[in-house]
Design an enzyme around this catalytic site. Structure first.
Site, PDB file in Angstrom:
ATOM      1  N   SER A 136       0.825  -1.206   0.000  1.00 25.14           N
ATOM      2  CA  SER A 136       0.000   0.000   0.000  1.00 25.14           C
ATOM      3  C   SER A 136       0.858   1.255   0.000  1.00 25.14           C
ATOM      4  O   SER A 136       0.345   2.342  -0.203  1.00 25.14           O
ATOM      5  CB  SER A 136      -0.961   0.003   1.186  1.00 25.14           C
ATOM      6  OG  SER A 136      -0.264  -0.258   2.366  1.00 25.14           O
ATOM      7  N   HIS A 157      -3.271  -3.515  -5.711  1.00 19.88           N
ATOM      8  CA  HIS A 157      -3.561  -2.990  -4.375  1.00 19.88           C
ATOM      9  C   HIS A 157      -5.046  -3.123  -4.039  1.00 19.88           C
ATOM     10  O   HIS A 157      -5.863  -2.335  -4.509  1.00 19.88           O
ATOM     11  CB  HIS A 157      -3.111  -1.518  -4.301  1.00 19.88           C
ATOM     12  CG  HIS A 157      -3.274  -0.894  -2.957  1.00 19.88           C
ATOM     13  ND1 HIS A 157      -3.540   0.428  -2.765  1.00 19.88           N
ATOM     14  CD2 HIS A 157      -3.212  -1.441  -1.705  1.00 19.88           C
ATOM     15  CE1 HIS A 157      -3.641   0.682  -1.472  1.00 19.88           C
ATOM     16  NE2 HIS A 157      -3.449  -0.435  -0.811  1.00 19.88           N
ATOM     17  N   GLU A 169      -6.337  -0.975  -7.080  1.00 26.09           N
ATOM     18  CA  GLU A 169      -5.443  -0.106  -7.844  1.00 26.09           C
ATOM     19  C   GLU A 169      -4.393  -0.992  -8.528  1.00 26.09           C
ATOM     20  O   GLU A 169      -3.684  -1.742  -7.852  1.00 26.09           O
ATOM     21  CB  GLU A 169      -4.752   0.899  -6.920  1.00 26.09           C
ATOM     22  CG  GLU A 169      -5.703   1.932  -6.333  1.00 26.09           C
ATOM     23  CD  GLU A 169      -5.020   2.919  -5.381  1.00 26.09           C
ATOM     24  OE1 GLU A 169      -5.477   4.060  -5.284  1.00 26.09           O
ATOM     25  OE2 GLU A 169      -4.028   2.532  -4.720  1.00 26.09           O
ATOM     26  N   ASN A 207      -4.752   6.833  -1.389  1.00 21.38           N
ATOM     27  CA  ASN A 207      -4.062   7.299  -0.180  1.00 21.38           C
ATOM     28  C   ASN A 207      -3.447   8.681  -0.362  1.00 21.38           C
ATOM     29  O   ASN A 207      -3.140   9.360   0.612  1.00 21.38           O
ATOM     30  CB  ASN A 207      -2.997   6.293   0.266  1.00 21.38           C
ATOM     31  CG  ASN A 207      -3.632   5.153   1.045  1.00 21.38           C
ATOM     32  OD1 ASN A 207      -4.765   5.274   1.521  1.00 21.38           O
ATOM     33  ND2 ASN A 207      -2.929   4.046   1.149  1.00 21.38           N
TER      34      ASN A 207
HETATM   35  P1  NAI Z   1      -0.775  -9.183   8.102  1.00 20.24           P
HETATM   36  O1  NAI Z   1       0.234  -8.883   9.142  1.00 20.24           O
HETATM   37  O2  NAI Z   1      -2.180  -9.413   8.496  1.00 20.24           O
HETATM   38  O3  NAI Z   1      -0.299 -10.452   7.240  1.00 20.24           O
HETATM   39  C1  NAI Z   1       0.994 -10.576   6.701  1.00 20.24           C
HETATM   40  C2  NAI Z   1       1.326 -12.057   6.629  1.00 20.24           C
HETATM   41  O4  NAI Z   1       2.536 -12.203   5.884  1.00 20.24           O
HETATM   42  C3  NAI Z   1       1.567 -12.686   8.003  1.00 20.24           C
HETATM   43  O5  NAI Z   1       0.706 -13.802   8.133  1.00 20.24           O
HETATM   44  C4  NAI Z   1       3.034 -13.097   7.971  1.00 20.24           C
HETATM   45  O6  NAI Z   1       3.271 -14.304   8.654  1.00 20.24           O
HETATM   46  C5  NAI Z   1       3.287 -13.240   6.499  1.00 20.24           C
HETATM   47  N1  NAI Z   1       4.688 -13.073   6.114  1.00 20.24           N
HETATM   48  C6  NAI Z   1       5.564 -12.152   6.553  1.00 20.24           C
HETATM   49  N2  NAI Z   1       6.743 -12.304   5.936  1.00 20.24           N
HETATM   50  C7  NAI Z   1       6.606 -13.331   5.069  1.00 20.24           C
HETATM   51  C8  NAI Z   1       7.466 -13.948   4.124  1.00 20.24           C
HETATM   52  N3  NAI Z   1       8.723 -13.534   3.961  1.00 20.24           N
HETATM   53  N4  NAI Z   1       6.990 -14.960   3.384  1.00 20.24           N
HETATM   54  C9  NAI Z   1       5.715 -15.397   3.544  1.00 20.24           C
HETATM   55  N5  NAI Z   1       4.867 -14.857   4.440  1.00 20.24           N
HETATM   56  C10 NAI Z   1       5.296 -13.832   5.176  1.00 20.24           C
HETATM   57  O7  NAI Z   1      -0.651  -7.975   7.040  1.00 20.24           O
HETATM   58  P2  NAI Z   1      -1.771  -7.410   6.070  1.00 20.24           P
HETATM   59  O8  NAI Z   1      -2.523  -6.338   6.763  1.00 20.24           O
HETATM   60  O9  NAI Z   1      -2.503  -8.525   5.444  1.00 20.24           O
HETATM   61  O10 NAI Z   1      -0.856  -6.669   4.981  1.00 20.24           O
HETATM   62  C11 NAI Z   1      -0.176  -7.380   3.990  1.00 20.24           C
HETATM   63  C12 NAI Z   1       0.222  -6.443   2.868  1.00 20.24           C
HETATM   64  O11 NAI Z   1      -0.958  -5.822   2.347  1.00 20.24           O
HETATM   65  C13 NAI Z   1       1.140  -5.307   3.276  1.00 20.24           C
HETATM   66  O12 NAI Z   1       2.009  -5.044   2.197  1.00 20.24           O
HETATM   67  C14 NAI Z   1       0.182  -4.140   3.493  1.00 20.24           C
HETATM   68  O13 NAI Z   1       0.781  -2.894   3.318  1.00 20.24           O
HETATM   69  C15 NAI Z   1      -0.830  -4.403   2.398  1.00 20.24           C
HETATM   70  N6  NAI Z   1      -2.156  -3.847   2.608  1.00 20.24           N
HETATM   71  C16 NAI Z   1      -2.765  -3.898   3.827  1.00 20.24           C
HETATM   72  C17 NAI Z   1      -4.038  -3.376   3.996  1.00 20.24           C
HETATM   73  C18 NAI Z   1      -4.729  -3.428   5.320  1.00 20.24           C
HETATM   74  O14 NAI Z   1      -5.710  -2.683   5.519  1.00 20.24           O
HETATM   75  N7  NAI Z   1      -4.313  -4.273   6.249  1.00 20.24           N
HETATM   76  C19 NAI Z   1      -4.755  -2.741   2.872  1.00 20.24           C
HETATM   77  C20 NAI Z   1      -4.064  -2.821   1.618  1.00 20.24           C
HETATM   78  C21 NAI Z   1      -2.795  -3.323   1.502  1.00 20.24           C
END
Ligand code: NAI
Length: 528
Positions: A136, A157, A169, A207
């Site tokens: 994001s 995105h 996006e 954003n």
């Molecule tokens: P989250 O913390 O809920 O999930 C991330 C997951 O990735 C975790 O389960 C973790 O164990 C796993 N992980 C971390 N490093 C890893 C690796 N090297 N290989 C495989 N798995 C790995 O995070 P979330 O909120 O789902 O965010 C994920 C991505 O989405 C980020 O880039 C964030 O910026 C983006 N994003 C998040 C939004 C939100 O509202 N939470 C909205 C839009 C985008």
């Protein structure tokens, strides 16, 4: 070599990846599990991988719970649920993703970790596999910089919650191949989403363009124009926004909202346009993060009182008003006043409503006090913009310092006679809705001018990503581009800050009288 930034538009028609294409999702957290569900719902077989043990199972369990609720509400039948869940399969390692046609990464927001994952994927997957990131805030160009073939990396995105939010996006980095972005765009559309194209730049579209929604209200609060509940009520009940800015910041979390603003501000080399609010920084420092901490702009504790906006006492309505000239974006009021049984006399003039002692005018971005002195308007009371004056349940009024108490009472009585609740705020340039909407229009125009996205896509993005009542450019057209320019120029001259500088595109459109939401690209060059 292409020198102009590549501006893709969502109007192009391109084929989606067939449902037989294997989709892989990396990261089974909040976003990854939701994205896996979206792809599986569209009929793809989905491999879900996460580095943390047990996380894939937890992610799938969350999807199953959500689907159970859908079945209970008769939005899906049990067989569909089972089939969908059957299409999400756990993967034990990245190597198992070798035959995927599309890999969507949704892991921790860390540049080095994401680069490492994509470098490994390049060695595992076929050359034709499309690599997508759900980042994001990170640059797609930078994530792809360590790849052998960055042309196949694209931003995809999604918004939270991914199964519900329509917007995706599709973000192109400097090296992203246009056909890759088009294929992912078409695929997101086939998955029932509303995709838009964006060029990799800080905040992408939503954003970035949304920053003034928070920033202007924070400024109103900081400068004491009104309290939190009154600003929220005016933005919702007059501006037509689904949530007030303070309610929304408390829901998102002030820490998260502040971090996004900082990241866009830093991404644009400290452009004052995006300067974060010290008021919000203080809230974060105090741990007043919003709903999740029990206190933010509002107090959510059990014994906290209701959040009541300031609402004026009833005042008598007029029998007659004189409308002097064109009311501009508030012209609809003339009909509403007539419909309320008030006699309307129309004459020429500077666009004011004479009502008893009051002269009422739609805010033009100046202090009512300055306007009253500059234009020789006695007893001036300005009112705020409404997304739709008929539907608006509340109107905000701001009296000039020179206006009498009688003028303010007469002005309030008029809006109350139209069935509106009235909030009196301190004299404030552009009031709440007008200045926020004009700054949103200005930011959207700048994003188009800088070829971050097309005019059509910025409106789709803000409506589908944040539920704005109108796309900012369509809203600018409804207000009138010269009027938006006037408000913005008045804000710029009042504050003397670069933050309020007008977008060059706004000036260009105002000069020709052309529409801001015109879907035609600024320049069309035919391909040789
Ligand atoms: P989250 O913390 O809920 O999930 C991330 C997951 O990735 C975790 O389960 C973790 O164990 C796993 N992980 C971390 N490093 C890893 C690796 N090297 N290989 C495989 N798995 C790995 O995070 P979330 O909120 O789902 O965010 C994920 C991505 O989405 C980020 O880039 C964030 O910026 C983006 N994003 C998040 C939004 C939100 O509202 N939470 C909205 C839009 C985008």
């Amino acid at each position: 070599m292409q020198c102009e930034p590549h501006l893709l538009s969502s109007d192009n028609d391109m084929s989606a990846l067939p449902t037989g294409t294997l989709v892989a999702v990396i990261g089974a957290g909040t976003m990854g599990a939701g994205i896996a569900r979206v792809a599986a719902r569209a009929g793809h077989l989905v491999l879900l991988y996460d580095a943390a043990e047990g996380t894939v199972e937890q992610g799938v369990a969350r999807v199953a719970e959500d689907l159970d609720r859908q079945v209970e509400r008769h939005k899906m039948d049990g067989a569909e649920r089972d089939a969908l869940l059957g299409r999400i399969r756990p993967a034990a390692g990245l190597e198992e993703l070798a035959s995927a046609g599309l890999v969507i990464e949704a892991i921790i927001e860390d540049l080095n970790v994401k680069q490492e994952v994509f470098e490994r994927l390049e060695a595992i997957c076929a050359k034709r596999t499309i690599l997508a990131t759900n980042t994001s805030s990170l640059s797609i160009t930078t994530i792809g910089a360590t790849l052998q073939h960055p042309e196949r990396l694209v931003g995809m995105h999604f918004f939270n919650p991914a199964p519900v939010m329509k917007l995706v996006e599709i973000v192109s980095g400097a090296a992203t191949d246009g056909s890759v972005a088009e294929a992912v765009h078409a695929t997101a559309a086939a998955w029932g989403k509303s995709p838009v194209h964006a060029r990799s730049s800080p905040g992408f579209i939503v954003n970035r363009v949304a920053r003034p929604f928070y920033a202007e209200s924070l400024r109103l609060l900081e400068e004491g124009a009104a309290d939190v509940a009154t600003i929220d009520a005016v933005m919702k009940e007059s501006g037509g926004f689904r949530m007030g800015p303070f309610e929304l910041m408390d829901l998102i979390g002030n820490d998260v909202n502040y971090a996004v603003t900082r990241s866009v501000y830093e991404g644009y080399y400290h452009d004052p346009r995006f300067k974060p609010s010290l008021l919000q920084q203080e809230l974060v420092a105090a741990g007043h993060l919003g709903r999740k901490s029990g206190r933010g702009f509002y107090d959510y504790s059990e014994n906290a009182g209701p959040h009541r906006p300031a609402t004026a006492e009833p005042a008598p309505g007029p029998e007659k008003v004189t409308v002097c000239g064109d009311l501009g974006a508030a012209e609809a009021l003339v009909h509403l006043i007539g419909e309320a049984g008030i006699r309307v006399v129309q004459t020429g003039g500077p666009g004011v409503i004479q009502c008893g002692a009051a002269r009422l005018a739609l805010t033009d971005g100046r202090y009512a006090t300055s306007r009253s002195a500059e234009d020789g308007l006695e007893n001036l009371v300005t009112f705020d913009l409404a997304a739709d004056y008929r539907e608006a349940a509340r109107s905000a009024l701001a009296p000039a310092d020179q206006a009498s108490a009688e003028a303010l009472r007469d002005a309030g009585g008029l809006f109350q006679a139209l069935g509106k609740r009235v909030s009196i705020i301190d004299d404030y340039p552009g009031m709440a809705v007008m200045r926020t909407v004009c700054m949103l229009v200005n930011e959207a125009a700048d994003a188009v001018n800088q070829r971050v996205c097309s005019a059509g896509d910025v409106d789709i993005a803000m409506q589908r990503g944040l539920n704005y009542p109108l796309g900012p450019l369509a809203w600018g057209d409804a207000i009138g581009v010269p009027n938006v320019l006037t408000v913005t120029e008045h804000l710029a001259s009042t504050y003397g800050e670069d933050r309020y500088r007008c977008s060059p595109l706004l000036r260009r459109k105002a000069a020709t009288g052309r529409s801001l939401s015109d879907r035609a690209p600024l320049i069309t060059n035919s391909d040789p």
